[in-house]
Scaffold this motif. Structure first.
Motif, mmCIF file in Angstrom:
data_model
loop_
_atom_site.group_PDB
_atom_site.id
_atom_site.type_symbol
_atom_site.label_atom_id
_atom_site.label_comp_id
_atom_site.label_asym_id
_atom_site.label_seq_id
_atom_site.Cartn_x
_atom_site.Cartn_y
_atom_site.Cartn_z
ATOM 1 N N VAL A 95 0.846 -1.195 0.000
ATOM 2 C CA VAL A 95 0.000 0.000 0.000
ATOM 3 C C VAL A 95 0.886 1.251 0.000
ATOM 4 C CG1 VAL A 95 -1.843 1.261 1.189
ATOM 5 C CG2 VAL A 95 -1.738 -1.240 1.375
ATOM 6 N N ILE A 96 0.614 2.135 -0.949
ATOM 7 C CA ILE A 96 1.333 3.412 -1.025
ATOM 8 C C ILE A 96 0.320 4.527 -0.755
ATOM 9 C CG2 ILE A 96 2.853 4.870 -2.421
ATOM 10 C CD1 ILE A 96 3.372 2.388 -4.207
ATOM 11 N N PHE A 97 0.730 5.487 0.048
ATOM 12 C CA PHE A 97 -0.162 6.577 0.442
ATOM 13 C C PHE A 97 0.332 7.924 -0.069
ATOM 14 C CE2 PHE A 97 -0.659 3.472 3.904
ATOM 15 C CZ PHE A 97 -2.042 3.405 4.039
ATOM 16 N N ASP A 98 -0.626 8.786 -0.381
ATOM 17 C CA ASP A 98 -0.367 10.213 -0.466
ATOM 18 C C ASP A 98 -0.225 10.668 1.000
ATOM 19 O OD1 ASP A 98 -0.503 12.973 -1.296
ATOM 20 O OD2 ASP A 98 -2.607 12.948 -0.690
ATOM 21 N N LEU A 99 0.215 11.885 1.245
ATOM 22 C CA LEU A 99 0.370 12.350 2.632
ATOM 23 C C LEU A 99 -0.707 13.356 3.036
ATOM 24 C CD1 LEU A 99 2.061 12.323 5.252
ATOM 25 C CD2 LEU A 99 3.492 14.107 4.244
ATOM 26 N N ASP A 100 -0.685 14.544 2.428
ATOM 27 C CA ASP A 100 -1.618 15.609 2.821
ATOM 28 C C ASP A 100 -3.059 15.248 2.492
ATOM 29 O OD1 ASP A 100 0.572 16.980 3.576
ATOM 30 O OD2 ASP A 100 0.498 18.512 2.015
ATOM 31 N N GLY A 101 -3.927 15.335 3.488
ATOM 32 C CA GLY A 101 -5.339 15.035 3.262
ATOM 33 C C GLY A 101 -5.621 13.552 3.180
ATOM 34 N N THR A 102 -4.564 12.744 3.301
ATOM 35 C CA THR A 102 -4.731 11.288 3.244
ATOM 36 C C THR A 102 -4.342 10.660 4.583
ATOM 37 O OG1 THR A 102 -4.332 11.264 0.858
ATOM 38 C CG2 THR A 102 -4.032 9.172 2.022
ATOM 39 N N LEU A 103 -3.140 10.976 5.059
ATOM 40 C CA LEU A 103 -2.700 10.491 6.374
ATOM 41 C C LEU A 103 -2.720 11.615 7.419
ATOM 42 C CD1 LEU A 103 0.328 8.182 5.431
ATOM 43 C CD2 LEU A 103 -2.007 7.485 5.999
ATOM 44 N N VAL A 104 -2.428 12.826 6.976
ATOM 45 C CA VAL A 104 -2.433 13.975 7.900
ATOM 46 C C VAL A 104 -3.261 15.121 7.320
ATOM 47 C CG1 VAL A 104 -0.148 13.398 8.827
ATOM 48 C CG2 VAL A 104 -0.321 15.014 6.933
ATOM 49 N N GLU A 105 -3.667 16.014 8.220
ATOM 50 C CA GLU A 105 -4.409 17.205 7.791
ATOM 51 C C GLU A 105 -3.495 18.112 6.976
ATOM 52 O OE1 GLU A 105 -5.206 19.125 11.434
ATOM 53 O OE2 GLU A 105 -6.853 17.808 12.012
ATOM 54 N N SER A 106 -4.101 18.908 6.129
ATOM 55 C CA SER A 106 -3.336 19.950 5.450
ATOM 56 C C SER A 106 -4.226 21.163 5.266
ATOM 57 C CB SER A 106 -2.849 19.475 4.085
ATOM 58 O OG SER A 106 -2.221 20.555 3.420
ATOM 59 N N GLU A 107 -3.678 22.320 5.611
ATOM 60 C CA GLU A 107 -4.416 23.570 5.447
ATOM 61 C C GLU A 107 -3.760 24.437 4.372
ATOM 62 O OE1 GLU A 107 -7.243 24.229 6.997
ATOM 63 O OE2 GLU A 107 -7.150 22.336 8.095
ATOM 64 N N LEU A 108 -2.988 23.804 3.491
ATOM 65 C CA LEU A 108 -2.312 24.580 2.440
ATOM 66 C C LEU A 108 -3.341 25.318 1.596
ATOM 67 C CD1 LEU A 108 0.595 22.489 0.858
ATOM 68 C CD2 LEU A 108 0.762 24.684 2.022
ATOM 69 N N ASP A 109 -3.146 26.611 1.455
ATOM 70 C CA ASP A 109 -4.068 27.437 0.676
ATOM 71 C C ASP A 109 -3.476 27.649 -0.723
ATOM 72 O OD1 ASP A 109 -5.657 29.351 -0.473
ATOM 73 O OD2 ASP A 109 -5.855 30.557 1.354
ATOM 74 N N ALA A 166 7.389 0.095 -6.820
ATOM 75 C CA ALA A 166 7.042 -1.265 -7.276
ATOM 76 C C ALA A 166 8.314 -2.040 -7.607
ATOM 77 C CB ALA A 166 6.123 -1.192 -8.491
ATOM 78 N N LYS A 167 9.258 -1.343 -8.237
ATOM 79 C CA LYS A 167 10.533 -1.974 -8.611
ATOM 80 C C LYS A 167 11.355 -2.321 -7.362
ATOM 81 C CE LYS A 167 14.028 -1.443 -12.198
ATOM 82 N NZ LYS A 167 14.645 -0.547 -13.168
ATOM 83 N N MET A 168 11.420 -1.377 -6.429
ATOM 84 C CA MET A 168 12.172 -1.612 -5.179
ATOM 85 C C MET A 168 11.604 -2.811 -4.411
ATOM 86 S SD MET A 168 12.701 2.194 -3.540
ATOM 87 C CE MET A 168 12.766 3.582 -4.649
ATOM 88 N N TRP A 169 10.287 -2.900 -4.385
ATOM 89 C CA TRP A 169 9.627 -3.995 -3.666
ATOM 90 C C TRP A 169 9.594 -5.288 -4.485
ATOM 91 C CZ3 TRP A 169 4.689 -0.956 -1.715
ATOM 92 C CH2 TRP A 169 5.053 -0.153 -0.623
ATOM 93 N N ASP A 170 9.898 -5.171 -5.776
ATOM 94 C CA ASP A 170 9.802 -6.305 -6.691
ATOM 95 C C ASP A 170 8.381 -6.891 -6.690
ATOM 96 O OD1 ASP A 170 10.682 -8.071 -8.602
ATOM 97 O OD2 ASP A 170 11.483 -9.526 -7.171
ATOM 98 N N ILE A 171 7.415 -5.983 -6.826
ATOM 99 C CA ILE A 171 5.997 -6.360 -6.852
ATOM 100 C C ILE A 171 5.375 -5.742 -8.103
ATOM 101 C CG2 ILE A 171 3.748 -6.126 -5.695
ATOM 102 C CD1 ILE A 171 5.251 -5.929 -3.014
ATOM 103 N N GLU A 172 4.556 -6.515 -8.780
ATOM 104 C CA GLU A 172 3.848 -6.006 -9.958
ATOM 105 C C GLU A 172 2.991 -4.805 -9.563
ATOM 106 O OE1 GLU A 172 3.495 -6.750 -13.339
ATOM 107 O OE2 GLU A 172 5.398 -7.732 -12.915
ATOM 108 N N PRO A 173 3.002 -3.699 -10.333
ATOM 109 C CA PRO A 173 2.174 -2.537 -9.991
ATOM 110 C C PRO A 173 0.695 -2.889 -9.774
ATOM 111 C CG PRO A 173 3.702 -1.951 -11.732
ATOM 112 C CD PRO A 173 3.862 -3.430 -11.512
#
Length: 199
Positions: free
Chosen positions: A10-24, A135-142
């Protein structure tokens, strides 16, 4: 139709996905004289001089640093990451944020993630480069990986990389969410979906 079964990472975005973001972004674009419908990083890349580009990047970094100081973990984030660890699923983060702001957000919210790629590492989303590198580093098909995010670029990046796209809508319904393979309201719903598909 892509499924969430047989997911190997599982790959995550960060802002608004794992943490709040108030970037305007409206304010940032205004400061840079960037048209509202133009991506801000593309706009900077097209600037005629290196000096102008560096100044523009500095403005973004200042906004990000301020945002990073206040960013809190989104509800259920730690429980979700703990579940993924129990399932032995590798996890990573791919963000359009800067390295510095990302490091602040991770340390402030006790997010221990070994693999974190920022916009300094690879071309920014929706380019698939960072996702494909993982995906390459993990050697897992995308196709066996999911990318989780809260914005159109996240869905596009996943599609461009041939990964399963999961969109977190935070109970809002933007038009583009229908382009995602899966839609969840929050991280708890995502946790349940991943646990259910790994039984």
């Amino acid at each position: 139709m892509k499924t969430m079964t047989h997911i190997k990472g599982v790959i995550f975005d960060l802002d608004g996905t794992l943490v709040e973001s108030e970037l305007d972004f409206g304010k940032i674009k205004q400061q840079l004289n960037c048209p509202f419908d133009t991506d801000v990083l593309d706009f900077i890349e097209d600037m005629p001089s290196l000096d102008a580009q560096q100044q523009a990047h500095q403005i973004i970094i200042e906004h990000e640093a301020l945002d990073a100081m206040n960013a809190k973990a989104l509800p259920h984030m730690h429980a979700l990451l703990a579940s993924l660890q129990q399932l032995s699923l590798p996890t990573a983060i791919v963000t359009r944020n800067s390295k510095t702001a990302t490091a602040t957000k991770l340390s402030q919210n006790n997010i221990a993630m070994e693999l974190v790629l920022t916009r300094e590492c690879y071309p920014a989303k929706p380019a698939p480069d960072a996702l494909l590198a993982i995906a390459k580093m993990w050697d897992i098909e995308p196709a066996s990986l999911i990318y989780v995010g809260d914005y159109l670029y996240d869905i596009q990046a996943a599609k461009n990389a041939g990964m399963v796209s999961v969109f977190i809508n935070h109970n809002k319904q933007p038009d583009y969410q229908s382009q995602a393979d899966f839609i969840v309201n929050d991280l708890l719903q995502l946790q349940h979906a991943i646990l259910a598909s790994n039984r």
